[in-house]
Design an enzyme around this catalytic site. Structure first.
Site, PDB file in Angstrom:
ATOM      1  N   CYS A 120     105.650  17.083  62.079  1.00 37.45           N
ATOM      2  CA  CYS A 120     106.043  17.789  60.644  1.00 37.45           C
ATOM      3  C   CYS A 120     106.807  18.812  60.889  1.00 37.45           C
ATOM      4  O   CYS A 120     106.731  19.899  61.796  1.00 37.45           O
ATOM      5  CB  CYS A 120     104.682  18.167  59.927  1.00 37.45           C
TER       6      CYS A 120
ATOM      7  N   HIS B 123      94.899   9.784  59.524  1.00 33.01           N
ATOM      8  CA  HIS B 123      96.174   9.942  60.014  1.00 33.01           C
ATOM      9  C   HIS B 123      96.042  10.962  61.184  1.00 33.01           C
ATOM     10  O   HIS B 123      96.007  12.320  60.985  1.00 33.01           O
ATOM     11  CB  HIS B 123      97.154  10.657  58.990  1.00 33.01           C
TER      12      HIS B 123
ATOM     13  N   HIS C 271      97.312  12.598  64.755  1.00 31.90           N
ATOM     14  CA  HIS C 271      98.370  12.854  65.653  1.00 31.90           C
ATOM     15  C   HIS C 271      97.866  13.256  67.090  1.00 31.90           C
ATOM     16  O   HIS C 271      96.716  13.614  67.452  1.00 31.90           O
ATOM     17  CB  HIS C 271      99.301  14.160  65.314  1.00 31.90           C
TER      18      HIS C 271
ATOM     19  N   ASN D 114     102.521  11.019  66.442  1.00 32.34           N
ATOM     20  CA  ASN D 114     101.365  10.501  65.981  1.00 32.34           C
ATOM     21  C   ASN D 114     100.841   9.640  66.904  1.00 32.34           C
ATOM     22  O   ASN D 114     101.538   9.210  67.936  1.00 32.34           O
ATOM     23  CB  ASN D 114     101.665   9.454  64.839  1.00 32.34           C
TER      24      ASN D 114
ATOM     25  N   ARG E  16     108.852   7.195  58.487  1.00 29.17           N
ATOM     26  CA  ARG E  16     108.818   8.534  57.660  1.00 29.17           C
ATOM     27  C   ARG E  16     108.403   9.552  58.728  1.00 29.17           C
ATOM     28  O   ARG E  16     109.154  10.574  59.093  1.00 29.17           O
ATOM     29  CB  ARG E  16     108.068   8.325  56.559  1.00 29.17           C
ATOM     30  N   ASP E  17     107.247   9.624  59.160  1.00 30.72           N
ATOM     31  CA  ASP E  17     106.860  10.625  59.893  1.00 30.72           C
ATOM     32  C   ASP E  17     107.634  10.787  61.196  1.00 30.72           C
ATOM     33  O   ASP E  17     107.631  11.939  61.630  1.00 30.72           O
ATOM     34  CB  ASP E  17     105.082  10.303  60.218  1.00 30.72           C
TER      35      ASP E  17
END
Ligand code: COA
Ligand code: ZN
Length: 304
Positions: free
Chosen positions: A236, A203, A205, A245, A15-16
């Site tokens: 993002c 979370h 990065h 990430n 996803r990310d």
């Protein structure tokens, strides 16, 4: 330093990671999730149910999820920006959803097109909908450690969103360092400000090289749940300068050497990071992917 026996990692590359790359074929997304599912990871954020106009990379979310091989030991989840997305996730069969709201006004508007208050106002209804469907809701608070448009974000502001999430009926909260503005100091200040009995996940990065330091700081404060992304993919699309990430293989590599269990097979994970690299078609920035684990020896030079 305090360290737990075990840490729970959630893999977010599908996803990310893939939301921030030129769109890749549906079959490759399925291949990546399936490979991740065989590494021992116990949590995978598989897709997001967002507007296909906003994020065309995730337009095939339901198709991807339908074809993925589902392992009973893995908790799969989907991200959603609004009630519509949560509804789609539930219809697709997910029993865990992550709803994203930013701690900063400007990023929330850039990301989901409305104010923080409007995002929060929708939460009770989303949580009720999830409850009816026996699904859990985690609120991911983006820009928790800083906003690319507004700079520092007050930990008290993040704490207010945690409270709102808890009142709305969310079962978990996550703190997103969307553009890698976190540092150990910011992690400490945030954890000092937040008072909640909800499970918390971080979370990070690695935009500015602080992700592993941030993770260790959070670990020392008792946090045992983290997002990570194979190959360090991620970012993002609605945050200028966002990059990858923290790489899952770098986290696993470090934690195992510290004696902290993750349940993950590092070799299988590195091979999967290699697959991710092949799928996106460019070299990824993960040091462990590039150099191999610290236990991998080079041949000794021949004596002359
Ligand atoms: N899934 C699919 N489509 C959705 C949707 C969802 N969850 N939510 C809204 N839409 C559709 C609407 O039906 C509308 O479609 P139409 O133009 O064909 O009528 C369109 O998207 C726009 O909806 P609108 O309510 O006007 O919102 P918007 O244009 O301000 O977009 C979001 C709001 C939240 C849908 C959009 O900004 C978004 O999907 N953001 C996701 C951001 C993201 O994934 N960031 C990275 C992860 S943190
Ligand atoms: Zn992220």
């Amino acid at each position: 330093m305090y360290q737990p026996d075990r840490v729970s990692l959630r893999e977010v590359a599908p996803r990310d990671g893939l939301q921030n790359e030129p769109p890749v074929p549906t079959a490759d997304k399925i291949r990546l999730i399936d490979a991740l599912g065989r590494t021992g990871l116990s949590r995978i954020e598989a897709v997001s149910f967002v507007s296909p106009k906003a994020v065309p990379q995730m337009a095939d979310a339901a198709e991807v999820w339908a074809a993925v091989e589902k392992h009973s030991g893995i908790r799969y989840s989907a991200l959603a920006p609004n009630r519509r997305g949560v509804q789609r996730a539930l219809e697709a069969g997910f029993s865990a959803v992550e709803v994203v709201v930013s701690a900063s006004e400007s990023h929330n508007r850039a990301n989901v097109g409305r104010s923080v208050a409007d995002s929060l106002a929708e939460l009770p209804d989303i949580c009720a909908l999830a409850r009816e469907n026996l699904a859990s809701v985690e609120v991911i608070i983006a820009t928790s450690f800083g906003c690319p448009f507004e700079g520092d974000v007050a930990p008290a502001q993040v704490a207010r969103i945690v409270e709102a999430a808890q009142e709305a009926g969310a079962g978990r909260v996550a703190f997103g360092d969307t553009t890698g503005m976190g540092t150990p100091r910011r992690v400490t200040e945030l954890l000092d400000a937040v008072a909640t009995d909800l499970p918390m996940l971080m979370h990070f990065h690695d935009t500015r090289g602080t992700a592993l330091a941030n993770l260790l700081t959070a670990l020392d404060r008792g946090v045992t749940e983290f997002d990570a992304s194979v190959g360090g993919l991620g970012g993002c699309p609605f945050a200028p300068g966002a990059s990858g990430n923290v790489a899952t293989e770098e986290v696993v590599h470090m934690l195992h050497d510290m004696g902290v269990e993750t349940g993950v097979d590092l070799d299988a994970l590195i091979r999967t990071a290699g697959l991710a690299q092949e799928i996106v078609g460019r070299p990824l920035e993960s040091g462990v992917l590039r150099a191999g684990p610290r236990t991998e020896l080079a041949p000794k030079p021949e004596p002359v």
